[in-house]
Design an enzyme around this catalytic site. Structure first.
Site, PDB file in Angstrom:
ATOM      1  N   GLU A 128      10.858   2.420   1.652  1.00  0.00           N
ATOM      2  CA  GLU A 128      10.426   1.395   1.001  1.00  0.00           C
ATOM      3  C   GLU A 128      12.297   0.494   1.227  1.00  0.00           C
ATOM      4  OE1 GLU A 128       8.363   0.604  -2.172  1.00  0.00           O
ATOM      5  OE2 GLU A 128       6.522   2.180  -1.392  1.00  0.00           O
ATOM      6  N   GLU A 170       3.862  -5.265   3.866  1.00  0.00           N
ATOM      7  CA  GLU A 170       2.882  -5.448   2.442  1.00  0.00           C
ATOM      8  C   GLU A 170       2.808  -6.835   2.104  1.00  0.00           C
ATOM      9  OE1 GLU A 170       2.599  -1.555   0.415  1.00  0.00           O
ATOM     10  OE2 GLU A 170       0.907  -2.798  -1.125  1.00  0.00           O
ATOM     11  N   ASP A 202       5.127   9.495   2.819  1.00  0.00           N
ATOM     12  CA  ASP A 202       6.179   8.544   2.222  1.00  0.00           C
ATOM     13  C   ASP A 202       7.379   9.272   1.129  1.00  0.00           C
ATOM     14  OD1 ASP A 202       5.906   5.948   2.700  1.00  0.00           O
ATOM     15  OD2 ASP A 202       3.753   6.000   1.029  1.00  0.00           O
ATOM     16  N   ASP A 233       2.188   7.513  -0.672  1.00  0.00           N
ATOM     17  CA  ASP A 233       2.476   7.939  -2.826  1.00  0.00           C
ATOM     18  C   ASP A 233       1.411   6.918  -3.585  1.00  0.00           C
ATOM     19  OD1 ASP A 233       3.597   5.741  -2.084  1.00  0.00           O
ATOM     20  OD2 ASP A 233       5.220   5.326  -2.960  1.00  0.00           O
ATOM     21  N   SER A 234       0.829   6.231  -2.729  1.00  0.00           N
ATOM     22  CA  SER A 234      -0.632   5.901  -3.651  1.00  0.00           C
ATOM     23  C   SER A 234      -0.765   6.758  -3.847  1.00  0.00           C
ATOM     24  CB  SER A 234      -1.430   4.932  -2.384  1.00  0.00           C
ATOM     25  OG  SER A 234      -1.737   6.025  -0.984  1.00  0.00           O
ATOM     26  N   LYS A 236       8.201   7.720   5.727  1.00  0.00           N
ATOM     27  CA  LYS A 236       8.484   6.344   5.785  1.00  0.00           C
ATOM     28  C   LYS A 236       9.077   6.073   4.497  1.00  0.00           C
ATOM     29  CE  LYS A 236       4.370   3.805   3.586  1.00  0.00           C
ATOM     30  NZ  LYS A 236       5.381   3.564   2.613  1.00  0.00           N
TER      31      LYS A 236
END
Ligand code: KIV
Length: 262
Positions: A112, A179, A81, A42-43, A110
């Site tokens: 978070e 991270e 993501d 999602d960057s 993925k």
């Protein structure tokens, strides 16, 4: 590269290499380089869409970019993501949205977060969707941190992150992104986990490393975190090429006879 093969690399002691990609062109280049997995991160909210953070990225954005990447690569594992608010609200929404990313071609998703996300990870793995966890500095929580800050520097927080890692593994996560955390903490988590850890700003002892493609190619320089190493300077090359093109058009050097039809 399948999810079980990806996991076996840890037993073999082979470092895993993951990079982000968001389109077919770069997905093919990444595959040609022999990289083990492509993360459709999602960057893309920052490096493709030009936003300040990843929070406005939608499921539709992620599905579109996952389709482009998955349609172009042949062997490489594609991990998509889960964007902000696609899994936080309920387990049901997490399953529905992860399923849409798998239908778009991802081999895994993925998300978070640590212990608060355990029920999501369990539900997804129960329906056959492999999940990569992501702990430490999780960019979707940037407002809570008050900026992109290294996490786990004090003992209590470090212990909490270790507990998150253990809980994610027990819930069925196949791998963990670590991270922006002290290298020693990432080493402790890596030794405690039997699933591969993939570091970004987490030192050299993780089982693998991930970087945002545009950072490592030197294409994106609005903000360069300490952990980024540019392996090329494509923005400088692109600027030089574009300036030369402009100059040659203006002084009528381009197109020449070579680029003309007769
Ligand atoms: O979105 C992303 O690109 C990521 C990586 C930086 C780990 O989550």
């Amino acid at each position: 590269m399948t999810v079980p093969e990806f996991q076996r690399q840890k037993e073999k002691g082979k470092k895993l290499v993951v990079v982000t990609a968001y389109d077919a062109l770069f997905a093919r280049i990444v595959e040609q380089a022999g990289i083990e997995a492509i993360l459709v991160g999602d960057s893309l909210g920052v490096v493709v869409q030009g936003k300040q953070d990843t929070l406005s990225v939608t499921m539709e954005d992620m599905i579109y970019h996952t389709r482009l990447v998955a349609g172009a690569r042949e062997q490489t594992l594609v991990i998509a993501d889960m964007p902000f608010m696609s899994y936080q609200i309920s387990v049901e929404e997490a399953v529905r949205n992860a399923g849409r990313l798998i239908q778009a071609g991802a081999g895994a998703v993925k998300l978070e977060g640590g212990i608060p996300m355990i029920d999501r990870v369990q539900a997804l793995t129960r329906v056959g969707i492999p999940v990569m966890g992501h702990i430490g500095m999780t960019p979707q929580s940037v407002n809570q941190y008050g900026g992109y800050k290294v996490q786990g520097r004090d003992e209590n927080h470090a212990e909490a992150l270790l507990a998150d890692a253990r809980a994610l593994e027990a819930a069925g996560a196949f791998s963990l992104v670590l991270e922006a955390m002290p290298a020693d903490l990432a080493k402790t988590i890596t030794q405690a986990a039997s699933i591969p850890t993939i570091g970004i700003g987490a030192g050299p002892d993780c089982d693998g490393q991930v970087l945002v493609l545009y950072d490592l190619l030197g294409l994106f320089d609005d903000f360069t975190p300490k952990f980024v190493k540019p392996y090329a300077h494509l923005k400088a090359d692109a600027l030089q090429a574009l300036r030369r093109f402009k100059e040659e058009v203006e002084c009528q050097k381009f197109p020449s006879d070579l680029e003309s039809y007769h």
